[in-house]
Design an enzyme around this catalytic site. Structure first.
Site, mmCIF file in Angstrom:
data_model
loop_
_atom_site.group_PDB
_atom_site.id
_atom_site.type_symbol
_atom_site.label_atom_id
_atom_site.label_comp_id
_atom_site.label_asym_id
_atom_site.label_seq_id
_atom_site.Cartn_x
_atom_site.Cartn_y
_atom_site.Cartn_z
ATOM 1 N N ARG A 66 -7.136 23.279 26.637
ATOM 2 C CA ARG A 66 -7.220 24.713 26.893
ATOM 3 C C ARG A 66 -6.788 24.949 28.337
ATOM 4 N NH1 ARG A 66 -7.263 29.500 29.070
ATOM 5 N NH2 ARG A 66 -8.450 31.103 27.982
ATOM 6 N N HIS A 90 18.198 16.316 28.225
ATOM 7 C CA HIS A 90 16.836 15.913 27.865
ATOM 8 C C HIS A 90 15.845 16.398 28.917
ATOM 9 C CE1 HIS A 90 13.436 13.484 26.594
ATOM 10 N NE2 HIS A 90 14.028 13.491 25.426
ATOM 11 N N HIS A 146 7.564 9.495 20.909
ATOM 12 C CA HIS A 146 8.171 9.900 22.177
ATOM 13 C C HIS A 146 7.201 10.639 23.072
ATOM 14 C CE1 HIS A 146 11.996 10.842 24.468
ATOM 15 N NE2 HIS A 146 12.160 9.597 24.061
ATOM 16 N N LYS A 178 0.842 -1.202 0.000
ATOM 17 C CA LYS A 178 0.000 0.000 0.000
ATOM 18 C C LYS A 178 0.879 1.255 0.000
ATOM 19 C CE LYS A 178 -3.538 2.547 2.530
ATOM 20 N NZ LYS A 178 -4.169 2.837 3.806
ATOM 21 N N LYS A 233 24.979 26.662 25.185
ATOM 22 C CA LYS A 233 24.225 25.403 25.162
ATOM 23 C C LYS A 233 24.838 24.497 24.101
ATOM 24 C CE LYS A 233 19.971 24.858 26.857
ATOM 25 N NZ LYS A 233 18.540 25.003 27.031
ATOM 26 N N ILE A 234 25.001 23.233 24.428
ATOM 27 C CA ILE A 234 25.594 22.290 23.479
ATOM 28 C C ILE A 234 24.472 21.416 22.921
ATOM 29 C CG2 ILE A 234 27.451 20.624 23.097
ATOM 30 C CD1 ILE A 234 28.425 23.306 24.350
ATOM 31 N N MET A 235 24.193 21.606 21.639
ATOM 32 C CA MET A 235 23.047 20.910 21.043
ATOM 33 C C MET A 235 23.334 19.414 20.889
ATOM 34 S SD MET A 235 21.007 23.213 21.026
ATOM 35 C CE MET A 235 20.824 24.972 21.001
ATOM 36 N N GLY A 236 22.284 18.630 21.177
ATOM 37 C CA GLY A 236 22.453 17.169 21.121
ATOM 38 C C GLY A 236 22.720 16.568 22.488
ATOM 39 N N ARG A 285 18.089 5.801 23.166
ATOM 40 C CA ARG A 285 18.284 5.758 21.707
ATOM 41 C C ARG A 285 19.730 6.027 21.342
ATOM 42 N NH1 ARG A 285 13.575 10.126 20.894
ATOM 43 N NH2 ARG A 285 14.827 10.999 22.580
ATOM 44 N N HIS A 335 14.593 21.073 19.864
ATOM 45 C CA HIS A 335 13.875 19.809 19.625
ATOM 46 C C HIS A 335 14.566 19.111 18.450
ATOM 47 C CE1 HIS A 335 10.675 16.959 19.757
ATOM 48 N NE2 HIS A 335 9.667 17.673 19.296
ATOM 49 N N ASP A 366 19.725 12.857 19.240
ATOM 50 C CA ASP A 366 20.195 13.626 18.090
ATOM 51 C C ASP A 366 21.701 13.610 17.880
ATOM 52 O OD1 ASP A 366 17.809 14.568 16.953
ATOM 53 O OD2 ASP A 366 17.586 16.035 18.566
HETATM 54 C C1 LIG Z 1 14.833 14.543 19.962
HETATM 55 C C2 LIG Z 1 14.876 15.692 20.880
HETATM 56 O O1 LIG Z 1 14.153 16.610 20.730
HETATM 57 S S1 LIG Z 1 15.979 15.566 22.152
HETATM 58 C C3 LIG Z 1 16.313 17.246 22.595
HETATM 59 C C4 LIG Z 1 17.124 17.921 21.530
HETATM 60 N N1 LIG Z 1 17.558 19.249 21.980
HETATM 61 C C5 LIG Z 1 18.844 19.537 22.242
HETATM 62 O O2 LIG Z 1 19.740 18.715 22.138
HETATM 63 C C6 LIG Z 1 19.115 20.955 22.650
HETATM 64 C C7 LIG Z 1 20.094 21.039 23.825
HETATM 65 N N2 LIG Z 1 19.461 20.615 25.031
HETATM 66 C C8 LIG Z 1 18.635 21.453 25.711
HETATM 67 O O3 LIG Z 1 18.441 22.618 25.358
HETATM 68 C C9 LIG Z 1 17.917 20.914 26.927
HETATM 69 O O4 LIG Z 1 18.661 19.875 27.520
HETATM 70 C C10 LIG Z 1 16.498 20.411 26.601
HETATM 71 C C11 LIG Z 1 15.693 21.467 25.810
HETATM 72 C C12 LIG Z 1 16.559 19.142 25.742
HETATM 73 C C13 LIG Z 1 15.782 20.080 27.887
HETATM 74 O O5 LIG Z 1 15.609 21.284 28.589
HETATM 75 P P1 LIG Z 1 15.303 21.312 30.150
HETATM 76 O O6 LIG Z 1 14.277 20.289 30.485
HETATM 77 O O7 LIG Z 1 14.997 22.718 30.498
HETATM 78 O O8 LIG Z 1 16.702 20.872 30.724
HETATM 79 P P2 LIG Z 1 17.156 20.683 32.237
HETATM 80 O O9 LIG Z 1 16.062 21.080 33.179
HETATM 81 O O10 LIG Z 1 17.678 19.295 32.349
HETATM 82 O O11 LIG Z 1 18.356 21.684 32.363
HETATM 83 C C14 LIG Z 1 19.124 21.684 33.545
HETATM 84 C C15 LIG Z 1 20.287 22.614 33.392
HETATM 85 O O12 LIG Z 1 21.213 22.082 32.456
HETATM 86 C C16 LIG Z 1 21.478 23.014 31.426
HETATM 87 N N3 LIG Z 1 21.534 22.313 30.174
HETATM 88 C C17 LIG Z 1 20.604 21.438 29.709
HETATM 89 N N4 LIG Z 1 20.968 21.007 28.501
HETATM 90 C C18 LIG Z 1 22.129 21.620 28.195
HETATM 91 C C19 LIG Z 1 22.988 21.581 27.079
HETATM 92 N N5 LIG Z 1 22.681 20.845 26.015
HETATM 93 N N6 LIG Z 1 24.107 22.338 27.092
HETATM 94 C C20 LIG Z 1 24.417 23.092 28.159
HETATM 95 N N7 LIG Z 1 23.628 23.177 29.242
HETATM 96 C C21 LIG Z 1 22.503 22.453 29.262
HETATM 97 C C22 LIG Z 1 20.270 23.930 31.413
HETATM 98 O O13 LIG Z 1 20.579 25.188 30.854
HETATM 99 C C23 LIG Z 1 19.917 23.993 32.859
HETATM 100 O O14 LIG Z 1 20.752 24.920 33.497
HETATM 101 P P3 LIG Z 1 20.132 26.080 34.412
HETATM 102 O O15 LIG Z 1 19.387 25.358 35.485
HETATM 103 O O16 LIG Z 1 21.331 26.846 34.839
HETATM 104 O O17 LIG Z 1 19.222 26.836 33.478
HETATM 105 O O1 LIG Z 2 10.662 14.003 24.423
HETATM 106 C C1 LIG Z 2 11.198 15.095 24.170
HETATM 107 O O2 LIG Z 2 11.042 16.119 24.869
HETATM 108 C C2 LIG Z 2 12.077 15.247 22.996
HETATM 109 C C3 LIG Z 2 12.498 13.959 22.366
HETATM 110 O O3 LIG Z 2 13.431 13.311 22.791
HETATM 111 C C4 LIG Z 2 11.731 13.465 21.234
HETATM 112 O O4 LIG Z 2 10.707 14.054 20.874
HETATM 113 O O5 LIG Z 2 12.132 12.438 20.652
#
Ligand SMILES: CC(=O)SCCNC(=O)CCNC(=O)[C@H](O)C(C)(C)COP(=O)(O)OP(=O)(O)OC[C@H]1O[C@@H](n2cnc3c(N)ncnc32)[C@H](O)[C@@H]1OP(=O)(O)O
Ligand SMILES: O=C([O-])CC(=O)C(=O)O
Length: 376
Positions: free
Chosen positions: A356, A261, A187, A72, A255-258, A270, A222, A312
């Site tokens: 809401r 959580h 997720h 399909k 902030k370090i992407m990747g 994962r 995200h 990621d």
């Molecule tokens: C598939 C997905 O979507 S997975 C998520 C993908 N996103 C990323 O990789 C972006 C980088 N990561 C982040 O921004 C965050 O970790 C998020 C958005 C995923 C989660 O955010 P939160 O729930 O607010 O994180 P959390 O409460 O664990 O943060 C705790 C502390 O660690 C810090 N921190 C969290 N992640 C990071 C990071 N990647 N780099 C540096 N510092 C970080 C926060 O700034 C926070 O510090 P603070 O209290 O001084 O503000």
């Molecule tokens: O659950 C989250 O906040 C982000 C995530 O890891 C996903 O959507 O895969």
């Protein structure tokens, strides 16, 4: 088992916003299950179509059901001419996530979901068409080529790579894509899925829910983090250079992407799976630099901040090793997460009340409108 993360504070963290039978995330601190199956087990033993069937229809398919489902999906790959016309007008400078958002929305104009009875068919059409949709635009806008999206590819994983590169992909690459699509499929109440559910709760159509979800996934906090992670690791010359650069970034409180959580406390389940595939690809390519750099980043972030790689981070090197352009990373996430989004829309519709919430008002006290001449 690791400890569960303390979930409090802004961003609705830790607040239950509804029910789901689709997945559990970090229930005991780590771990991810889709309808009761461990994601690692699914990634090791299944193809993405089997997992999409599980998520959307409730059970893993039998061999007969899988064959019918794949047949399909394969029959639904063609792009309507009006959609091709729109894709051809989007410039090469556009971000492919914006192309996906527009493409999904345009499809909703051409093949509108007329009633909820069509929700599975609307979803299957998007599952089938999305890989070809984004790669049609990519090849046309970047190489002036109008590709044939009705390939002989046997799966969505193969279809993505085939329509991108114009040839049958190596078996290893298809295998990695299968695992990647499974890891990204579902997720719970993440930001993009919650977007889809909010939209569904107004009794809107499937394409509107998915279009909104694509917009939410695009951001670097995200789904966009896989692209941002690539932009980070490609600047690093080797593992030692990675360590130096990361330490400087951390000192600047960047902030370090990747990494990190919202729900998992000590690891994202994962990561181990995609990390292993990244290593296999590095060895197969005979160039382990990106993998070595990524491994050092992982060690430094844990040592310095107790932050771990999320889904990621190692996707960046894995996709790069397969010759996928960085800006197409998050669209692959869309091709996969569509299964989870659509299943959540269906779940919301089946037991709906409009979403809401309330807000704490922090604005000015009530006041009277002054005549315009008296303001300022
Ligand atoms: C598939 C997905 O979507 S997975 C998520 C993908 N996103 C990323 O990789 C972006 C980088 N990561 C982040 O921004 C965050 O970790 C998020 C958005 C995923 C989660 O955010 P939160 O729930 O607010 O994180 P959390 O409460 O664990 O943060 C705790 C502390 O660690 C810090 N921190 C969290 N992640 C990071 C990071 N990647 N780099 C540096 N510092 C970080 C926060 O700034 C926070 O510090 P603070 O209290 O001084 O503000
Ligand atoms: O659950 C989250 O906040 C982000 C995530 O890891 C996903 O959507 O895969």
């Amino acid at each position: 088992m690791a400890n569960a993360k303390q979930l409090t504070g802004a961003g609705l963290r830790g607040q239950v916003a509804g029910k789901t039978a689709l997945s559990t995330v970090g229930k005991t601190g780590s771990g991810l299950t889709y309808r009761g199956y461990d994601v690692k087990d699914l990634a090791a033993k299944c193809d993405f179509e089997e997992v999409a069937h599980l998520i959307l229809k409730g059970e893993l398919p039998t061999a007969t059901e899988l064959s019918a489902y794949k047949t399909k999906l394969k029959s639904l790959r063609s792009l309507p001419q009006a959609l091709k016309d729109v894709l051809e007008r989007i410039p090469a400078s556009a971000h492919p996530m914006d192309v996906m958002r527009t493409g999904c929305s345009m499809l909703g104009n051409l093949e509108t979901e007329q009633s909820f009875a069509e929700q599975q068919d609307a979803t299957d059409r998007m599952l089938a068409i999305f890989p070809g949709l984004v790669n049609y635009w990519y090849n046309y806008s970047h190489h002036g080529k109008r590709i044939d999206v009705e390939t002989a590819a046997d799966s969505i994983a193969e279809q993505f790579l085939w329509t991108l590169h114009g040839e049958k992909p190596q078996a290893l690459h298809t295998e990695v894509m299968q695992a990647s699509l499974i890891l990204y499929a579902e997720h719970e109440f993440n930001a993009s899925t919650f977007t889809a559910r909010v939209c569904a709760s107004t009794l809107s159509d499937m394409h509107s829910c998915i279009t909104g979800a694509i917009g939410s996934l695009r951001g670097p906090l995200h789904g966009g983090a896989n692209e941002a992670a690539m932009e980070l690791i490609e600047k690093m010359d080797n593992a030692d250079d990675a360590e130096q650069k990361l330490l400087c970034m951390l000192a600047r409180k960047e902030k370090i992407m990747g990494f990190g959580h919202a729900v998992y406390a000590e690891s994202d389940p994962r990561n181990a799976v995609i990390k292993e595939w990244s290593e296999k690809l590095a060895n197969a390519n005979g160039d382990t630099k990106l993998y070595d750099v990524s491994v050092r980043c992982e060690a430094v972030m844990w040592r310095e901040k107790k932050l771990f790689c999320n889904a990621d981070f190692f996707h960046a090197s894995a996709y790069n090793y397969m010759g996928i352009p960085t800006k197409l990373f998050t669209p692959i996430f869309v091709c996969s997460r569509l299964s989870g989004w659509a299943a959540h829309v269906m779940e919301q519709r089946a037991d709906n009340r409009i979403i809401r919430p309330s807000a704490d008002y922090v604005g000015v006290e009530p006041r009277n409108v002054k005549p315009i001449a008296a303001r300022g």
